[in-house]
Structures are given as C-alpha cells and as structure tokens.
Scaffold this active site. Structure first.
Site, short mmCIF file in Angstrom:
data_model
loop_
_atom_site.label_atom_id
_atom_site.label_comp_id
_atom_site.label_asym_id
_atom_site.label_seq_id
_atom_site.Cartn_x
_atom_site.Cartn_y
_atom_site.Cartn_z
N GLY A 70 -3.71 6.33 7.50
CA GLY A 70 -4.49 7.32 6.53
C GLY A 70 -5.43 8.49 7.14
O GLY A 70 -6.77 8.29 6.99
N ASP A 90 -16.91 -2.40 -4.96
CA ASP A 90 -17.23 -2.41 -6.79
C ASP A 90 -18.59 -3.48 -6.44
O ASP A 90 -19.70 -3.81 -7.32
CB ASP A 90 -16.09 -3.07 -7.00
CG ASP A 90 -14.59 -2.08 -6.71
OD1 ASP A 90 -15.13 -1.32 -7.68
OD2 ASP A 90 -13.77 -2.72 -6.36
N GLN A 128 -10.18 11.50 4.26
CA GLN A 128 -12.09 11.16 4.46
C GLN A 128 -12.01 10.46 4.26
O GLN A 128 -13.36 9.98 4.89
CB GLN A 128 -12.24 12.17 3.18
CG GLN A 128 -11.32 11.57 1.96
CD GLN A 128 -12.58 11.64 0.61
OE1 GLN A 128 -13.41 12.65 0.63
NE2 GLN A 128 -12.35 11.75 -1.02
N ILE A 129 -11.81 9.47 3.85
CA ILE A 129 -12.61 7.98 4.07
C ILE A 129 -11.97 7.18 5.78
O ILE A 129 -13.61 6.75 6.58
CB ILE A 129 -11.87 6.65 2.94
CG1 ILE A 129 -12.06 7.09 1.73
CG2 ILE A 129 -12.34 5.18 3.36
CD1 ILE A 129 -11.01 5.90 1.08
N ALA A 130 -11.52 7.78 6.16
CA ALA A 130 -11.07 7.50 7.79
C ALA A 130 -12.00 7.96 8.31
O ALA A 130 -12.42 7.55 9.38
CB ALA A 130 -9.90 7.70 8.08
N ASN A 141 3.64 4.06 -3.91
CA ASN A 141 3.24 3.10 -2.92
C ASN A 141 4.06 2.02 -2.53
O ASN A 141 3.87 2.03 -0.98
CB ASN A 141 1.60 2.98 -3.57
CG ASN A 141 0.88 4.24 -3.28
OD1 ASN A 141 0.74 4.57 -2.15
ND2 ASN A 141 0.42 4.40 -4.28
N HIS A 149 -8.70 -4.25 -7.85
CA HIS A 149 -9.92 -3.39 -7.52
C HIS A 149 -9.64 -1.43 -8.61
O HIS A 149 -8.72 -1.07 -8.45
CB HIS A 149 -10.02 -2.53 -6.32
CG HIS A 149 -10.23 -1.26 -5.47
ND1 HIS A 149 -12.07 -0.84 -6.42
CD2 HIS A 149 -10.31 0.04 -5.99
CE1 HIS A 149 -12.12 0.40 -5.97
NE2 HIS A 149 -10.78 1.32 -5.79
N ASN A 166 -5.62 2.75 -2.95
CA ASN A 166 -4.94 2.23 -4.11
C ASN A 166 -3.42 2.53 -4.06
O ASN A 166 -2.56 3.28 -4.22
CB ASN A 166 -5.48 3.29 -4.36
CG ASN A 166 -7.37 2.61 -5.03
OD1 ASN A 166 -7.79 1.63 -4.87
ND2 ASN A 166 -8.85 3.36 -5.19
P1 NAI Z 1 -7.53 11.24 2.08
O1 NAI Z 1 -6.30 12.38 0.35
O2 NAI Z 1 -8.47 12.01 2.44
O3 NAI Z 1 -6.38 10.49 2.90
C1 NAI Z 1 -5.15 9.73 2.99
C2 NAI Z 1 -4.39 9.94 4.29
O4 NAI Z 1 -3.60 9.29 4.39
C3 NAI Z 1 -4.04 10.82 4.28
O5 NAI Z 1 -4.08 12.07 5.63
C4 NAI Z 1 -2.73 11.45 3.78
O6 NAI Z 1 -1.92 12.13 4.56
C5 NAI Z 1 -2.40 9.98 4.76
N1 NAI Z 1 -1.36 9.56 4.50
C6 NAI Z 1 -0.57 8.99 3.14
N2 NAI Z 1 0.79 8.87 3.42
C7 NAI Z 1 0.52 7.86 4.70
C8 NAI Z 1 1.51 6.77 5.16
N3 NAI Z 1 2.58 6.79 4.85
N4 NAI Z 1 1.06 6.39 5.76
C9 NAI Z 1 0.00 7.03 7.17
N5 NAI Z 1 -0.63 8.15 6.26
C10 NAI Z 1 -0.71 7.96 5.45
O7 NAI Z 1 -7.67 9.60 0.86
P2 NAI Z 1 -9.39 9.27 1.20
O8 NAI Z 1 -10.27 9.68 0.05
O9 NAI Z 1 -9.27 9.10 2.59
O10 NAI Z 1 -8.82 8.16 -0.11
C11 NAI Z 1 -7.07 6.76 0.52
C12 NAI Z 1 -7.11 5.92 -0.08
O11 NAI Z 1 -8.15 5.57 -0.48
C13 NAI Z 1 -7.19 6.88 -1.41
O12 NAI Z 1 -5.43 5.38 -1.50
C14 NAI Z 1 -8.30 6.24 -2.61
O13 NAI Z 1 -7.21 6.00 -3.62
C15 NAI Z 1 -8.19 4.98 -2.18
N6 NAI Z 1 -9.58 4.03 -2.13
C16 NAI Z 1 -9.84 2.68 -1.93
C17 NAI Z 1 -11.27 2.42 -2.35
C18 NAI Z 1 -11.56 0.97 -3.40
O14 NAI Z 1 -12.52 0.27 -2.98
N7 NAI Z 1 -10.19 -0.01 -2.44
C19 NAI Z 1 -12.32 2.82 -2.67
C20 NAI Z 1 -12.18 4.62 -2.40
C21 NAI Z 1 -10.72 4.74 -2.54
#
Ligand code: NAI
Length: 326
Positions: free
Chosen positions: A11, A159, A15-17, A105, A187, A131
């Site tokens: 990913g 958390d 945005q997280i990355a 997922n 989570h 998630n």
């Molecule tokens: P984002 O949508 O900005 O980035 C996700 C990236 O993953 C996108 O670039 C997308 O193309 C890529 N992606 C999707 N499927 C993929 C695959 N099969 N292989 C490789 N890359 C793939 O999302 P963001 O904000 O970066 O969040 C990422 C995840 O982290 C979300 O699932 C979010 O719910 C989760 N999250 C978890 C937290 C936790 O505490 N465990 C806290 C905040 C977010």
C-alpha cells in the site's frame, strides 16, 4: 558496516505509507547506524505514484537508505524481507457489507501470506496495518504454513497510544511515564482499553483518576471512536498517527521494549481463554523479535464483559473467512 535490513511496505502509494516510508528511511525505525533497503508494493495502476514517492525518498538523501525498488508483485516485494508492513488493503466501498469487506481482504492477504511463505526471510517480522487488521493478519499467517505464527502481528498500537494520551491528559501526567497500559482484542471500536494495571512513577493510574464513570462512559468509547473522530475532523483517516504507531510497534518488536509493556495483537496460544491463533491484542514485552505475553492478569466482572465483546467479534470474523482458507 552493518548489512542492510530489507523492509517491504505494501500500500506504498497510500497515505499511511507516505508518512511511514520516510521515517523508516530516515532511521526512525532501526536507528542511524542501520542501513535499510525498501521495497514498495502497490497495485499496477499505482506504479506511477510509487515512482514519485521514490523520487522524493531520493531527494531526502537519507544516509541510511541503502536501496529501494517498486513493484506490483508480492513475491518480488517480499523476497528476503526481514520486516514487512502490510498497509495496503481494500477499503469499504459504497454498499459493501462487512462480509464483503472481509472476503475482499481475505483474497489480498491469502496471496500476500503465500508470497511471504515462499519468498521472505524465515525470521521475517510482519505487521499488518490494513483493516480489518487482526483478521487480515490471521489470514496471512494461515497462508504461510512454513513461517512461524510468531512472525505475524496486527497493529493495535495506535489504540494503545490514543489511550495513553487521553489518560495522561486526565491524570495530568507526562504520557511517557505511563507503564502497564493494556489494549485488549480487536482493532475496531470493540477494543478494550484497560488501565486497571497502569502506573505512573509507581502510582496506580486508577487511583489517581478514581472515576469509574469516566472510564466507562468517556474513556472507553472515546478511544474506540477516535478513528471516526479524526475522519470527521480531517476529512481523511488517521495517517501520520497510524504510521507512527506502526513504527512504535515494529521498533519495540524487533529492537526491544526494554521491559515496558506494550499492546500487540499476536496469535493466541490459548491464554486468557482466547482460542488458539486468533490475533488478539494483549500486553507483551519484546526483545530482539521475541515477544513475551504478560499472562495471568486478573479479570473483574466488567473486564470479563468487555473482553468477551471484542473476542466474540474476532471469532465471528474468523468464522466468516474460514471457508476461504480451506
Ligand atoms: P490509502 O487508500 O491511502 O492507501 C492504501 C493503498 O493500498 C493504496 O495505494 C492502494 O492502491 C493500495 N492497495 C490496495 N490493495 C492492494 C494490494 N492488494 N496490494 C498492494 N497494495 C494495495 O489507505 P491508508 O489511509 O494508507 O490506509 C491503509 C489501511 O490501513 C486501510 O485499510 C486502513 O483502514 C488501515 N488503518 C489501520 C489502522 C490500524 O490502527 N490498524 C489505523 C489507520 C488505518
């Protein structure tokens, strides 16, 4: 000169990355003397954006960044990986049910688990952020039978950090002094942040706060809904704080927590009545990649109730994906 540690981030165009890879490359994860090689995985249509991220990494001129590559192939991304951050996941689309989300997922994390099984270092440490994180980690682990279950964890540190900050504010203490805080379970909003054992400078937080109504009616629900509150305020989900928590959890895991309790979701060994292999948030200490659970903590009536809620949710998630793992 130390040999580089190979770190995969999935990913990586998200945005997280964008908040994570620069900190890894700068040495915030493994220190200023440890070179790292980054491998960035994202979908085929995101390879252009990944190129942009790599250009910016280059423009940071980090002395600890020994190399990097981008790919859309999990086997390439995980080749000899020592550390993997599984951040990419399928977000919940419009009209998507929880079951559909789990299924979409499950597909991603089955593929990535198999690729880790085939290509990663046998000592790889895999942190699942995407998630539903706990169940995604469970699926990846189950799809990697040649790797030890101890290679996998899911992120519950955000958390934990949210709970710590809130407690520090309430008790009027420095957040860094808080010890023995626990976040149990999934989570998700069902998680159970528990400060019954927490201390600051040798004093019990529960005695300092002495407000059980606040615990039940303010603290627990606020920590549980913090992610939604950030989305509401920022118009986008937590990213920098999630990346920070990922660094915290992985650093404590592979470097060491030095005796400090931290919350990590790890495959259950049956303790606390959690069925084996469910990825459940528990208090641990960690040293050089080896995690030790804090076991035998007492449960009162309220704790037992809260614990059961988050455990039941994880059992349901496990059962909902069981047919995909057969
Ligand atoms: P984002 O949508 O900005 O980035 C996700 C990236 O993953 C996108 O670039 C997308 O193309 C890529 N992606 C999707 N499927 C993929 C695959 N099969 N292989 C490789 N890359 C793939 O999302 P963001 O904000 O970066 O969040 C990422 C995840 O982290 C979300 O699932 C979010 O719910 C989760 N999250 C978890 C937290 C936790 O505490 N465990 C806290 C905040 C977010």
């Amino acid at each position: 000169e130390k040999s580089p540690v190979r770190i995969a981030v999935t990913g990586a165009a998200g945005q997280i990355a964008y908040a994570l890879v620069f900190r890894i490359a700068s040495g915030a994860l493994l220190g200023p003397d440890q070179p790292v090689v980054l491998t960035l995985l994202d979908l085929p249509q995101m390879q252009g954006a990944l190129k942009g991220v790599m250009m910016e990494l280059e423009d940071c001129a980090f002395p600890t960044l020994a190399g990097m590559a981008a790919t859309d192939d999990p086997k390439v991304a995980f080749r000899d990986a020592d550390i993997a951050f599984l951040v990419g996941a399928r977000p919940r689309g419009k009209g998507m049910e929880r079951k559909d989300l789990l299924g979409a997922n499950a597909e991603i994390f089955t593929v990535q688990g198999r690729a880790l099984n085939e290509a990663a270092s046998r000592d790889v440490r895999v942190l699942v952020v995407g998630n539903p994180a706990n169940t995604n980690a469970y699926i990846a682990m189950k799809s990697a039978p040649d790797l030890s279950p101890a290679c996998f964890s899911a992120m519950i540190r955000l958390d934990h950090n949210r709970a710590a900050s809130m407690l520090a504010g309430k008790a009027g203490i420095d957040v860094g002094t808080i010890e023995k805080l626990v976040v149990w379970g999934n989570h998700s909003p069902t998680m159970y942040p528990d400060y019954r054992f927490a201390e600051s400078g040798g004093r019990k937080l529960a005695a300092m706060i002495d407000d059980e109504a606040w615990n039940r009616e303010v603290f627990i629900p606020t920590v549980g809904k913090r992610g939604a509150a950030v989305i509401e305020a920022r118009g986008a989900s937590s990213a920098a704080s999630a990346a920070n928590a990922a660094i915290d959890q992985m650093r404590d895991w592979v470097v060491g927590s030095h005796g400090k309790w931290v919350s990590m979701a790890i495959a259950s060994d049956g303790s606390y009545g959690v069925p084996e292999d469910i990825m459940f948030g528990v208090p641990v200490t960690a040293e050089r990649g080896v995690v030790t659970r804090i076991s035998g903590l007492a449960m009162d009536e309220f704790a037992t109730e809260r614990f059961a809620i988050t455990l039941n949710e994880l059992k349901e998630e496990r059962d909902a994906v069981a047919h995909l793992l057969a």
